[in-house]
Scaffold this motif. Sequence first.
Motif, PDB file in Angstrom:
ATOM      1  N   LEU A 275      77.868 121.462  43.104  1.00  0.00           N
ATOM      2  CA  LEU A 275      79.075 122.253  42.860  1.00  0.00           C
ATOM      3  C   LEU A 275      78.870 123.204  41.690  1.00  0.00           C
ATOM      4  CD1 LEU A 275      81.966 122.238  44.162  1.00  0.00           C
ATOM      5  CD2 LEU A 275      82.694 120.907  42.177  1.00  0.00           C
ATOM      6  N   ALA A 276      78.115 122.744  40.665  1.00  0.00           N
ATOM      7  CA  ALA A 276      77.895 123.555  39.467  1.00  0.00           C
ATOM      8  C   ALA A 276      76.857 124.650  39.680  1.00  0.00           C
ATOM      9  CB  ALA A 276      77.460 122.650  38.310  1.00  0.00           C
ATOM     10  N   HIS A 277      75.943 124.447  40.625  1.00  0.00           N
ATOM     11  CA  HIS A 277      74.822 125.375  40.771  1.00  0.00           C
ATOM     12  C   HIS A 277      74.878 126.238  42.027  1.00  0.00           C
ATOM     13  CE1 HIS A 277      73.145 122.397  37.884  1.00  0.00           C
ATOM     14  NE2 HIS A 277      72.551 123.470  37.383  1.00  0.00           N
ATOM     15  N   SER A 278      75.790 125.953  42.933  1.00  0.00           N
ATOM     16  CA  SER A 278      75.863 126.725  44.175  1.00  0.00           C
ATOM     17  C   SER A 278      77.249 127.343  44.317  1.00  0.00           C
ATOM     18  CB  SER A 278      75.554 125.840  45.392  1.00  0.00           C
ATOM     19  OG  SER A 278      75.793 126.547  46.598  1.00  0.00           O
ATOM     20  N   PRO A 279      77.407 128.642  44.013  1.00  0.00           N
ATOM     21  CA  PRO A 279      78.713 129.290  44.162  1.00  0.00           C
ATOM     22  C   PRO A 279      79.248 129.201  45.591  1.00  0.00           C
ATOM     23  CG  PRO A 279      77.215 130.662  42.893  1.00  0.00           C
ATOM     24  CD  PRO A 279      76.401 129.546  43.439  1.00  0.00           C
ATOM     25  N   ARG A 280      78.364 129.299  46.581  1.00  0.00           N
ATOM     26  CA  ARG A 280      78.818 129.238  47.964  1.00  0.00           C
ATOM     27  C   ARG A 280      79.361 127.852  48.293  1.00  0.00           C
ATOM     28  NH1 ARG A 280      81.705 131.254  51.844  1.00  0.00           N
ATOM     29  NH2 ARG A 280      81.056 130.578  53.929  1.00  0.00           N
ATOM     30  N   PHE A 281      78.685 126.805  47.808  1.00  0.00           N
ATOM     31  CA  PHE A 281      79.170 125.447  48.059  1.00  0.00           C
ATOM     32  C   PHE A 281      80.528 125.245  47.399  1.00  0.00           C
ATOM     33  CE2 PHE A 281      79.328 120.846  47.031  1.00  0.00           C
ATOM     34  CZ  PHE A 281      79.232 120.338  48.331  1.00  0.00           C
ATOM     35  N   ALA A 282      80.678 125.745  46.171  1.00  0.00           N
ATOM     36  CA  ALA A 282      81.966 125.613  45.471  1.00  0.00           C
ATOM     37  C   ALA A 282      83.069 126.344  46.236  1.00  0.00           C
ATOM     38  CB  ALA A 282      81.836 126.155  44.053  1.00  0.00           C
ATOM     39  N   GLU A 283      82.737 127.512  46.776  1.00  0.00           N
ATOM     40  CA  GLU A 283      83.723 128.263  47.555  1.00  0.00           C
ATOM     41  C   GLU A 283      84.130 127.507  48.812  1.00  0.00           C
ATOM     42  OE1 GLU A 283      84.119 132.648  49.791  1.00  0.00           O
ATOM     43  OE2 GLU A 283      82.215 132.017  48.886  1.00  0.00           O
ATOM     44  N   LEU A 284      83.139 126.935  49.494  1.00  0.00           N
ATOM     45  CA  LEU A 284      83.437 126.167  50.702  1.00  0.00           C
ATOM     46  C   LEU A 284      84.303 124.953  50.391  1.00  0.00           C
ATOM     47  CD1 LEU A 284      79.897 126.295  52.357  1.00  0.00           C
ATOM     48  CD2 LEU A 284      81.960 127.392  53.243  1.00  0.00           C
ATOM     49  N   ILE A 285      84.003 124.269  49.302  1.00  0.00           N
ATOM     50  CA  ILE A 285      84.791 123.090  48.927  1.00  0.00           C
ATOM     51  C   ILE A 285      86.236 123.494  48.650  1.00  0.00           C
ATOM     52  CG2 ILE A 285      85.114 121.316  47.157  1.00  0.00           C
ATOM     53  CD1 ILE A 285      82.889 120.717  49.160  1.00  0.00           C
ATOM     54  N   GLY A 286      86.429 124.635  48.023  1.00  0.00           N
ATOM     55  CA  GLY A 286      87.786 125.111  47.767  1.00  0.00           C
ATOM     56  C   GLY A 286      88.555 125.335  49.055  1.00  0.00           C
ATOM     57  N   HIS A 287      87.911 125.959  50.018  1.00  0.00           N
ATOM     58  CA  HIS A 287      88.561 126.186  51.310  1.00  0.00           C
ATOM     59  C   HIS A 287      88.875 124.865  52.011  1.00  0.00           C
ATOM     60  CE1 HIS A 287      88.224 130.473  51.113  1.00  0.00           C
ATOM     61  NE2 HIS A 287      86.895 130.504  51.190  1.00  0.00           N
ATOM     62  N   LEU A 288      87.921 123.944  51.978  1.00  0.00           N
ATOM     63  CA  LEU A 288      88.121 122.657  52.650  1.00  0.00           C
ATOM     64  C   LEU A 288      89.223 121.850  51.973  1.00  0.00           C
ATOM     65  CD1 LEU A 288      84.407 121.625  53.347  1.00  0.00           C
ATOM     66  CD2 LEU A 288      86.106 122.350  55.031  1.00  0.00           C
ATOM     67  N   ARG A 289      89.281 121.925  50.639  1.00  0.00           N
ATOM     68  CA  ARG A 289      90.332 121.202  49.923  1.00  0.00           C
ATOM     69  C   ARG A 289      91.706 121.725  50.330  1.00  0.00           C
ATOM     70  NH1 ARG A 289      88.818 122.116  45.079  1.00  0.00           N
ATOM     71  NH2 ARG A 289      87.929 120.075  44.570  1.00  0.00           N
ATOM     72  N   ASN A 290      91.841 123.020  50.349  1.00  0.00           N
ATOM     73  CA  ASN A 290      93.134 123.604  50.731  1.00  0.00           C
ATOM     74  C   ASN A 290      93.501 123.214  52.163  1.00  0.00           C
ATOM     75  OD1 ASN A 290      93.229 124.779  48.234  1.00  0.00           O
ATOM     76  ND2 ASN A 290      92.679 126.832  48.942  1.00  0.00           N
ATOM     77  N   GLU A 291      92.513 123.253  53.042  1.00  0.00           N
ATOM     78  CA  GLU A 291      92.768 122.893  54.435  1.00  0.00           C
ATOM     79  C   GLU A 291      93.147 121.425  54.558  1.00  0.00           C
ATOM     80  OE1 GLU A 291      93.066 122.813  58.551  1.00  0.00           O
ATOM     81  OE2 GLU A 291      92.907 124.565  57.231  1.00  0.00           O
ATOM     82  N   ALA A 292      92.443 120.566  53.813  1.00  0.00           N
ATOM     83  CA  ALA A 292      92.668 119.127  53.946  1.00  0.00           C
ATOM     84  C   ALA A 292      94.002 118.690  53.355  1.00  0.00           C
ATOM     85  CB  ALA A 292      91.530 118.358  53.274  1.00  0.00           C
ATOM     86  N   ALA A 488      75.422 121.274  55.520  1.00  0.00           N
ATOM     87  CA  ALA A 488      74.024 121.716  55.527  1.00  0.00           C
ATOM     88  C   ALA A 488      73.509 121.908  54.099  1.00  0.00           C
ATOM     89  CB  ALA A 488      73.891 123.013  56.320  1.00  0.00           C
ATOM     90  N   LEU A 489      74.325 122.513  53.240  1.00  0.00           N
ATOM     91  CA  LEU A 489      73.937 122.693  51.844  1.00  0.00           C
ATOM     92  C   LEU A 489      73.840 121.351  51.127  1.00  0.00           C
ATOM     93  CD1 LEU A 489      76.220 125.753  50.947  1.00  0.00           C
ATOM     94  CD2 LEU A 489      73.731 125.774  51.209  1.00  0.00           C
ATOM     95  N   TYR A 490      74.824 120.497  51.385  1.00  0.00           N
ATOM     96  CA  TYR A 490      74.879 119.230  50.660  1.00  0.00           C
ATOM     97  C   TYR A 490      73.753 118.291  51.078  1.00  0.00           C
ATOM     98  CZ  TYR A 490      76.536 114.781  48.861  1.00  0.00           C
ATOM     99  OH  TYR A 490      76.618 113.583  48.205  1.00  0.00           O
ATOM    100  N   TRP A 491      73.478 118.184  52.370  1.00  0.00           N
ATOM    101  CA  TRP A 491      72.524 117.189  52.843  1.00  0.00           C
ATOM    102  C   TRP A 491      71.108 117.493  52.356  1.00  0.00           C
ATOM    103  CZ3 TRP A 491      74.303 112.797  53.946  1.00  0.00           C
ATOM    104  CH2 TRP A 491      73.523 111.820  54.550  1.00  0.00           C
ATOM    105  N   LYS A 492      70.766 118.769  52.312  1.00  0.00           N
ATOM    106  CA  LYS A 492      69.453 119.138  51.790  1.00  0.00           C
ATOM    107  C   LYS A 492      69.356 118.773  50.316  1.00  0.00           C
ATOM    108  CE  LYS A 492      66.321 123.091  51.278  1.00  0.00           C
ATOM    109  NZ  LYS A 492      66.138 124.545  51.522  1.00  0.00           N
ATOM    110  N   ALA A 493      70.411 119.062  49.561  1.00  0.00           N
ATOM    111  CA  ALA A 493      70.418 118.723  48.137  1.00  0.00           C
ATOM    112  C   ALA A 493      70.428 117.212  47.931  1.00  0.00           C
ATOM    113  CB  ALA A 493      71.636 119.364  47.460  1.00  0.00           C
ATOM    114  N   PHE A 494      71.143 116.500  48.793  1.00  0.00           N
ATOM    115  CA  PHE A 494      71.273 115.055  48.622  1.00  0.00           C
ATOM    116  C   PHE A 494      69.938 114.349  48.856  1.00  0.00           C
ATOM    117  CE2 PHE A 494      72.573 110.844  50.485  1.00  0.00           C
ATOM    118  CZ  PHE A 494      72.979 110.289  49.278  1.00  0.00           C
ATOM    119  N   GLU A 495      69.202 114.749  49.890  1.00  0.00           N
ATOM    120  CA  GLU A 495      67.914 114.108  50.135  1.00  0.00           C
ATOM    121  C   GLU A 495      66.947 114.381  48.985  1.00  0.00           C
ATOM    122  OE1 GLU A 495      67.334 113.361  54.779  1.00  0.00           O
ATOM    123  OE2 GLU A 495      66.881 115.423  54.201  1.00  0.00           O
TER     124      GLU A 495
END
Length: 823
Positions: A275-292, A488-495
């Motif tokens: 979340l701190a290093h990927s602006p695109r991931f942070a943006e996606l999380i924001g959209h998903l949070r609002n949707e959820a 896709a972004l998270y799983w690559k980072a997680f492994e």
Amino acid sequence: MANEQPKALAELTPPTRLPWLKRLIAQCLGRGLTRIQAQHPHSWWLGHADGQHQGRGEGERAGFERGHAQGYEAGQQVLVIRDHRPDTPAIPGQDDHLFEDWRLALTAELKKRFKADVAQRLPSHAQPSAAQWKLIFSDTPSTCVVAGAGAGKSTSLVLRILLLRHYLGYEFDAMTVVTFTRESRKDFIKRLVQVFALWDVHLQPAQARELVRTFHSRILPLVRSLPGFEQVRAFETLGNEMPAGREAEADSNPFDLRLNDAQRQQLNHCYSALLAHSPRFAELIGHLRNEALQLKPLDPDNPEVQKRAQVTQLAAQRDEELCDVIEDLWFAAGAWPIQGIEPMRDTVEIRGCRFHVHGRLGATGPWVVLGFDPSESAQYQRPGAKLAVRAEWAVKRTLLQAFCDQPLIWLDNYAMARRLAASLAGDAVAGPGFEYKVKGELSAAPLLDAFVSAASFIENLGLEVNTAIADMRFVPGDSDALFFEALALYWKAFEAHLLDQFPPVMSYNRMFALFGENNPENLQLLPDPLLRPLAHLMIDEFQDVSPQIVSWLRASLREIRRRGPGLNVGRHAQHSSLLCVGDDWQSIYGWRGSSPKYFTEFTKAFPTPASTRVMMVENYRCQQQVIDAAEHLVKGTSTIAGKKARAAGPAAELAGSPVKVFERDEAALGQTLIEHYQRGESVLMLYRKGNDRAAMSEHLEPVLQAEAAVPPEQRRLRQLTYHSAKGLQADAVFMLGDCQYLTSSPYKNQVYRQAGLGKAGDPQPFDTAQKEEVQRLAYVAVTRAVQHCYWHVEPANGDAAVAARASSRVDGRQDCFEDCRGR
């Protein structure tokens, strides 16, 4: 004439000699012609000689040339017919079989001796049937055993191992028996030790545990043999680590994805860093949070909505005071205000009336409304109000869902608010702090749990997460597209995050992929002792195998064959073999990524020069009417041809009793269960949903009290879900809840097609498979019953999707059913 072609050989043959009288007349005539100079004798003889000589020479030359041409052509034709050599160099064909063409060394004398020993040492009721002997004595490289419920497959496998070890001398370290669950492994080990003891072979429990494994415990040593991974841990076992040196014995259900605190900590730390290093991931999380978090809309024409819409004006008049009361409750609980949410009492318009909100997520985010926490008293009221606060708030929520055209976040309770606050504050331990529901899933789940579930499903199908996601397609505006981009972004980072731990951590799916068909070079790095246990595999419950596991098995068998005889120099166990036991009617884990395809198409999945198929149709557990009812439930599913079980052994002597089907009635079910329990029978109480267990507790109180007073080994009641009951049995089985598939999963349909599962041309192959799977789940539940089965299902209520319910297969005209619904 000069241009005349040479005559044929037959035409040049001298004429027959004339009679003497005709010759005399011809000579006189010739001399007369000479005297009157009508002819010149010298020229005639000269021409005759020259002509004869020239004609003869030309004839011989023409004949030679024509004969040579005809002879050459005939000779050439003979050569072409007799010479079959190709014009291009020969190229050897490719042998795609996973096994050499060999046979197990079973002589008639050895079979006779083994049968005699079994007859002497096993009791009469445990003597193998003809089909079981076919399994035990299979001599081909591969064997597929179709064994229905109660077929006695475990005893047959134990005798097969005894034959290989005790009679043929096969070393234990060349064999592996694979079971799927902890309980089934324990039961098999116990039976193995007991049977070996009857032959005076004292098999140590440690030896048996090494032989009988789960797929997970067998893959871990392979990974640890790779440089740099000597101490690698499995993500699935974090928080449940075993003592050093015992990790290879770890038991885990391949379909159990419940996460513990140690696993969540790794998930959350990776989430925070990304979340701190990927602006695109942070943006996606924001959209998903609002949707959820946004309040899901309701149909304005819904009868309940129309009922509450009549009091819109009255609800608006009391709304500001209601908001004050709610805020006071939240403030007193320490749950308000929330960092990251700006307190802002504003209004939204509903049907011409103004209703209040409590704040806003960020400067431009959706409005936030506080709910009534369930921990507060349901009778709590505003001073002078006629309705409880809980009821007033329910009316407001309905109106907002049906008529508000602005995005709204409704915080249901204090705990939800605290998770959201921690997430907004960047607390690594808290994670995203909201739940998300992927289309087709039964319920919402914490976002990272949803990530793990989706990624595991994709990987179980033998696919790479990023590659599979890149091939997905979603309609514009579908929030699932954002979810899978974030995954896709998270799983690559997680492994990568897991591998950076010390010691490194890796998921089991990644381990299997490392040694699957896409990475054969890794298998070539393994020393012989690690590969040898996979040479002779015996796998139970093979119908529940996943494409990921199949890829690993095929790659391992191919590598064993590649190494050839050198793998087993000086040993009795040679070559390799695969024996799989299963029942496609009991395939019930497709929702996690398994498929019966590899069992029903066994020889296609595992190419072999020779294979044996065994059909074990005897059922030693259930009386015939239970068998017939269960098979009728799966009659419409795709299945292996020729399956029809029959009661055998003691089960064949049991009195028949049809499967009784009722409309759901917990009290009546409980009363019948108590009656069977008081007769001294064993009882299984099966639930379709885990939370139904609490609803039945009050109706089973006498039995629960009786069970609490006796030792565990003497208890006769077990309460389980349909899925977890596989492998068990009881005199009487009680089933609460229908088996149904009433949803659709767009993403699972897509990856199912990518994995090559389902029928060609089916746009929803996963959904189709699930509609068959719910019928198989009912089959599994019913076949737990030895003699009596009672099934309580929800009423159809005119449901358009009733065909997707397993109970729709019940036919009261069949003797095996007693349909009591509607009575």
